[in-house]
Enzyme design. Structure first.
Site, PDB file in Angstrom:
ATOM      1  N   ILE A 180       0.871  -1.172   0.000  1.00  0.00           N
ATOM      2  CA  ILE A 180       0.000   0.000   0.000  1.00  0.00           C
ATOM      3  C   ILE A 180       0.909   1.223   0.000  1.00  0.00           C
ATOM      4  O   ILE A 180       1.651   1.468   0.953  1.00  0.00           O
ATOM      5  CB  ILE A 180      -0.924   0.015   1.225  1.00  0.00           C
ATOM      6  N   LYS A 192      -5.786  10.552 -24.992  1.00  0.00           N
ATOM      7  CA  LYS A 192      -6.079  11.940 -24.638  1.00  0.00           C
ATOM      8  C   LYS A 192      -4.807  12.770 -24.469  1.00  0.00           C
ATOM      9  O   LYS A 192      -4.879  13.993 -24.281  1.00  0.00           O
ATOM     10  CB  LYS A 192      -6.915  11.983 -23.349  1.00  0.00           C
ATOM     11  N   VAL A 221     -18.025   4.590 -19.913  1.00  0.00           N
ATOM     12  CA  VAL A 221     -19.379   5.008 -20.246  1.00  0.00           C
ATOM     13  C   VAL A 221     -20.399   3.871 -20.152  1.00  0.00           C
ATOM     14  O   VAL A 221     -21.557   4.092 -19.788  1.00  0.00           O
ATOM     15  CB  VAL A 221     -19.393   5.640 -21.658  1.00  0.00           C
TER      16      VAL A 221
END
Length: 609
Positions: A334, A404, A449
């Site tokens: 972690i 992107k 989406v």
């Protein structure tokens, strides 16, 4: 009915058939003569030899309600053998042959035996039919899978489906009846056939069809009001793990995913098998799938690093269960990418050979509102991970990027473009091979989406789409992860690998497909256009045509041409970051990322000039 009671019934029935066949034969040939000892001998011999022959050919163990041509052929052989042996016995006992009696009796025998088994099948089939209204079902595909499906549906007393017809594009099957069902047309006739035959249910029974064929067929099925499902994949049927009647819904992934690319197992094994592998963001959609795929190559140790304890715990438990019979050592860490000391400590403790850097903030609108968090995680986090990897002498570092990052208009895209430049800079100054892999939207990933559409449909709609002309590239999670791993095997250092995303998908059409797959019409759910969100583009780009090598270095994998490295500017941005507000940070990120893209175009223009 038990086996013993069933056997007793069949032996009694067959005995009656043998006696009847010989009696009718004698009556037809010698109607006025009395039965002599030779007739009774013939009857007794045929009775015994018939049952011996049927036991020998195991015909009393056949389930006649499922009989096919094969069983009828065996039955004809058994009857023939019994009559041949009877003729020999009569010749030995009496020195004569009553060939006419035997020939006529043989024909009657065959007719009655065949008719009794057919009647048995029809009666059993009648008992198996489910009471009440069954759903009228159209089977797409009249091949081996389709006929097998039709047979199982007709003989299954528990199914609610009643097959009434096939459709198939094979011209040789048109106008024929198969399994008692008509081939009512071809794929293009699905709409008219469904309307004419009042179809409630459609089953796609072509397990070997490719994605384009499936998309075409499903598009036709979606024009009807019938629910559409498909039989399992061919490999599942072949292994027997799944029955042909275990249908599954057609998924968006089935329609948008491409044909699977075969991995170069040997090259991947060379750099993964029996090596130490570390995955950042191991609890995320892509990171967790990379872990699953990597585990199949049996690394010595797999380190799962992430910030969210719940997701890391979940993937750790899943992998330990799935690969419990292997010697893979699974470790969890972690850690926050922004903690440079912790990243360094983790890398030095495990000394990984390969690092897959999947951790990132990726939600475009959220990052527009929180640019400083995008910068800290995507830029500073990547720099910390890259420096720690270099220090611990990692062999290959693969960063997962995004489409992107091309001509970015968003904070998220800009930070990923800057992260790519950091990776390319690190490759120049380090012995570690640093590469980036760029791809588009991933079906089913968190925040994507399709899960949003499904949630909206569950609530009754409407489904929200930002713009009617919005298009995106899509790839399934397993395919993206496999290609990421393959790109790591191809790495020489400094490359930006670009995955071939196929054809862009119109989001409105995607929404319509998801609505239909959920069992609703578009009119029932509705589609609402909400407007383009901050940072979004109508069209995403993987790379401009002049910025990617023409040849694929591997199926569906390209290499982007060398881009400008503005590391001095990146260092300046990092130094100025604490004093900047959100507006200034966003402006600097967009300017830097697009400046780098402009430099690439200028260099290419100079070279071509």
């Amino acid at each position: 009915m038990t086996y013993r009671s069933r056997l007793s019934l069949l032996v009694l029935l067959d005995s009656g058939i043998v006696i009847t066949a010989l009696a009718v034969s004698r009556w037809l040939l010698e109607p006025n003569s009395a039965a002599g000892t030779s007739f009774y001998f013939l009857t007794g011999a045929l009775l015994v030899l018939h049952h011996v022959s049927f036991f020998y050919f195991k015909l009393y163990k056949k389930a006649w309600e499922y009989a096919s041509v094969g069983e009828l052929v065996i039955m004809a052989k058994a009857v023939g053998v019994s009559f041949l042996l009877t003729a020999i016995a009569q010749a030995v006992a009496y020195g004569t042959l009553q060939l006419k009696w035997l020939a006529v009796a043989w024909m009657i025998h065959i007719l009655l035996i065949g008719g009794s088994r057919l009647g048995w099948r029809m009666i059993r089939g009648g008992f198996n039919k489910q009471n009440g209204k069954r759903k009228r079902t159209l089977i797409v595909g009249a091949g081996s899978a389709g006929t097998m499906l039709a047979r199982q549906l007709m003989n299954n007393p528990d199914t609610e489906l009643h097959p009434v017809a096939f459709v198939d594009d094979d011209a040789k099957k048109q106008m024929l009846d198969i399994m008692g069902l008509p081939v009512a047309g071809n794929i293009g006739d699905i709409v008219s056939v469904a309307k004419k035959l009042e179809i409630d249910y459609i089953v796609l029974a072509i397990p070997s069809m490719n994605k384009k064929e499936l998309y075409h067929i499903y598009t036709e099925c979606a024009k009807t009001s019938a629910k559409t499902q498909m039989i399992p994949m061919l490999e599942d049927l072949a292994t027997g793990r799944i029955s042909v009647t275990q249908f599954r819904d057609v998924q968006v992934e089935d329609l948008l995913g491409r044909e699977q690319v075969e991995l170069d197992i040997e090259s991947i094994s060379e750099y993964v098998t029996q090596k130490v592998v570390l995955v950042t963001g191991a609890g995320g959609s892509i990171g967790s799938e990379v872990c699953r795929q990597i585990s199949r190559f049996l690394p010595e140790k797999l380190v799962l690093l992430g910030h969210g304890e719940n997701s890391i715990y979940a993937i750790e438990m899943e992998l330990k269960e799935s690969f419990k019979d292997t010697n893979i050592k699974f470790f969890t860490e972690i850690a926050d990418l922004q903690d440079a000391d912790k990243m360094m400590a983790v890398m030095l403790a495990h000394r990984p050979h390969v690092v897959y850097h999947a951790a990132a903030h990726k939600h475009v609108p959220l990052m527009e509102r929180n640019p400083e968090e995008a910068f800290k995680n995507n830029v500073l986090g990547t720099l910390n991970a890259a420096k720690a990897a270099s220090k611990s002498r990692v062999e290959t570092f693969v960063m997962i990027s995004t489409d992107k990052a091309v001509n970015p208009t968003s904070v998220m895209g800009s930070t990923k473009r800057v992260a790519e430049m950091i990776i390319q800079h690190m490759d120049r100054i380090s012995h570690t091979k640093f590469v980036a892999v760029r791809f588009g939207n991933v079906l089913g990933s968190r925040g994507s989406v399709i899960p949003l559409f499904k949630k909206q449909i569950t609530k009754g709609g409407p489904v929200t789409v930002t713009h009617p002309d919005m298009v995106r590239y899509f790839m399934t999670i397993p395919e993206a992860s496999r290609l990421v791993i393959q790109a790591g095997a191809l790495a020489k250092g400094g490359e930006v690998f670009v995955l071939d995303m196929g054809e862009p998908v119109n989001i409105t059409q995607l929404a319509k497909n998801v609505i239909r797959m959920s069992g609703y019409t578009v009119e029932e759910i509705g589609i609402e256009y909400t407007g383009i969100r901050p940072g979004e583009k109508l069209f995403e780009e993987m790379l401009k045509d002049d910025e990617v090598m023409e040849q694929q270095v591997y199926p569906k994998i390209y290499i982007g041409k060398a881009s400008a490295i503005l590391y001095e500017e990146i260092e300046g941005l990092i130094a100025d970051f604490p004093a900047m507000n959100q507006i200034e940070l966003r402006a600097r990120l967009l300017e830097m990322a697009n400046h780098a893209m402009a430099d690439v175009k200028q260099k290419l223009a100079t070279v071509s000039g």
